[in-house]
Design an enzyme around this catalytic site. Structure first.
Site, PDB file in Angstrom:
ATOM      1  N   LEU A 171       0.857  -1.167   0.057  1.00  0.00           N
ATOM      2  CA  LEU A 171      -0.049  -0.044   0.059  1.00  0.00           C
ATOM      3  C   LEU A 171       0.876   1.166  -0.166  1.00  0.00           C
ATOM      4  O   LEU A 171       1.772   1.345   0.752  1.00  0.00           O
ATOM      5  CB  LEU A 171      -0.896  -0.118   1.116  1.00  0.00           C
ATOM      6  CG  LEU A 171      -2.071   0.960   1.304  1.00  0.00           C
ATOM      7  CD1 LEU A 171      -3.073   0.569   0.007  1.00  0.00           C
ATOM      8  CD2 LEU A 171      -3.011   0.627   2.524  1.00  0.00           C
ATOM      9  N   ASP A 172       0.668   2.110  -0.849  1.00  0.00           N
ATOM     10  CA  ASP A 172       1.525   3.310  -1.087  1.00  0.00           C
ATOM     11  C   ASP A 172       1.659   4.234   0.093  1.00  0.00           C
ATOM     12  O   ASP A 172       0.528   4.008   0.669  1.00  0.00           O
ATOM     13  CB  ASP A 172       1.063   4.050  -2.302  1.00  0.00           C
ATOM     14  CG  ASP A 172       1.281   3.551  -3.712  1.00  0.00           C
ATOM     15  OD1 ASP A 172       2.207   2.578  -3.697  1.00  0.00           O
ATOM     16  OD2 ASP A 172       0.712   3.945  -4.358  1.00  0.00           O
ATOM     17  N   PRO A 173       2.574   4.894   0.483  1.00  0.00           N
ATOM     18  CA  PRO A 173       2.721   5.719   1.633  1.00  0.00           C
ATOM     19  C   PRO A 173       1.719   6.643   1.642  1.00  0.00           C
ATOM     20  O   PRO A 173       1.103   7.293   2.584  1.00  0.00           O
ATOM     21  CB  PRO A 173       4.161   6.432   1.505  1.00  0.00           C
ATOM     22  CG  PRO A 173       4.867   5.219   0.717  1.00  0.00           C
ATOM     23  CD  PRO A 173       4.007   4.842  -0.344  1.00  0.00           C
ATOM     24  N   LEU A 174       1.312   7.279   0.292  1.00  0.00           N
ATOM     25  CA  LEU A 174       0.275   8.014   0.321  1.00  0.00           C
ATOM     26  C   LEU A 174      -1.372   7.635   0.403  1.00  0.00           C
ATOM     27  O   LEU A 174      -2.200   8.478   0.088  1.00  0.00           O
ATOM     28  CB  LEU A 174       0.223   9.007  -0.934  1.00  0.00           C
ATOM     29  CG  LEU A 174       1.497   9.845  -0.972  1.00  0.00           C
ATOM     30  CD1 LEU A 174       1.615  10.681  -2.303  1.00  0.00           C
ATOM     31  CD2 LEU A 174       1.371  10.841   0.137  1.00  0.00           C
ATOM     32  N   ALA A 175      -1.295   6.515   0.569  1.00  0.00           N
ATOM     33  CA  ALA A 175      -2.368   5.773   0.494  1.00  0.00           C
ATOM     34  C   ALA A 175      -2.606   5.283   2.148  1.00  0.00           C
ATOM     35  O   ALA A 175      -1.930   4.757   2.848  1.00  0.00           O
ATOM     36  CB  ALA A 175      -2.775   4.463  -0.263  1.00  0.00           C
TER      37      ALA A 175
END
Length: 323
Positions: A42-46
């Site tokens: 899961l992306d850091p911005l998600a």
């Protein structure tokens, strides 16, 4: 400690940092050293559902990578960024804003089997290097399109206004009595929040980019929240603060889901002690009257192995050591 802890991952934390957080809490709580892994980057911005596998459950983490996911995401129209999200520099702008009627007409084109070009800022490899490393170095990155499936794409009932990109978003179940698709048909949209149920390998940032382009404008993602990964939902998820609290109290067992929770979508096969012994030795069981497919083999409700049944024969895919 064989099972799953489901984190509600916060912004700016990577998936491997989530694994490290669970390892640290296990160590500080005196639980000993366990193998720990995650069931889907899961992306850091998600934000949202990040399944963390512990002990023998790590043998199922790869299967979770292949599972369907559900995301809520917000597209802001008028600007496209290099990263297709709030992190990148603006690379294109448009004064055009789509209407609700136009959006409703376009969404069916992105449902079902579609071809999708991954974003340049992705973890895919090009000639042995990560695409995002090449993109950050200023090199042009051209990735091959891939086939993915969008099972459902819709505007949720609770689509209530602007979303700040760094706000923590709690999922609200659609229980309101208002209109299913808020907004007037001819109303111009500055942004819109959508819910997508997608197959593995689907890039939500690319989906947002392509929806905006189909609407005659450009756009980027300002909010991305995973609400479901395989069988796990936000109902199972806990915050980092709660994880730390339970670790300090040495009560992590309260939120540890069993290994079998990662296999809730497949049937179970009850074994006799002799059959369980045979599978543990890697032997093939014959004459099993059960439908072909993947199955969880158990002895007295304790998982023995993830197996494949074909023509009455049972073969081990992953064995579990839970004795």
């Amino acid at each position: 400690m064989h099972g799953w802890i489901i984190l509600d991952k916060p912004l700016e934390m990577g998936s491997t940092q989530g694994v490290s957080a669970v390892k640290r809490v296990l160590r500080q709580g005196g639980y000993g050293k366990w193998k720990v892994g995650h069931g889907g980057t899961l992306d850091p911005l998600a934000t949202g559902v990040l399944p963390i596998a512990i002990g023998e459950a790590t043998k199922l983490a790869g299967r979770l990578l292949d599972s369907d996911k559900v995301y809520d995401f917000t597209i802001r129209f008028g600007t496209q960024t290099a990263t297709l999200d709030v992190e990148g520099a603006v690379v294109a702008t448009s004064d055009t804003r789509p209407t609700r009627a136009a959006l409703d007409a376009v969404l069916p084109r992105f449902t079902g089997a579609i071809e999708q070009m991954p974003p340049a800022y992705s973890a895919l490899k090009v000639d042995g290097q990560r695409a995002y490393d090449l993109a950050r170095a200023g090199e042009e990155v051209v990735l091959a399109t891939r086939s993915v499936t969008v099972h459902r794409l819709h505007v949720p009932k609770t689509n209530a206004g602007p979303h700040h990109p760094f706000a923590q978003h709690e999922r609200i179940e659609a229980q309101d009595k208002g209109p299913e698709t808020p907004g007037q048909p001819d109303e111009e949209l500055q942004e819109i929040t959508l819910t997508a149920h997608v197959s593995k390998g689907t890039y939500i940032r690319s989906l947002a980019r392509d929806i905006a382009l189909a609407l005659g404008t450009v756009g980027h993602v300002t909010m991305l929240r995973r609400t479901k990964a395989g069988p796990f939902t936000l109902q199972n998820a806990i915050t980092l603060d709660k994880l730390n609290e339970l670790g300090q109290a040495r009560t992590l067992e309260q939120i540890l889901l069993p290994l079998s929770a990662g296999l809730d979508d497949i049937p179970a096969l009850a074994l006799s002690p002799d059959q369980a012994g045979a599978l543990r030795q890697g032997r093939v069981l014959a004459g099993i009257a059960m439908q072909d497919g993947m199955t969880l083999a158990t002895l007295d409700q304790v998982p023995v192995a993830l197996v494949e049944i074909a023509n009455g024969e049972v073969r081990v895919l992953r064995g579990f050591n839970l004795d």
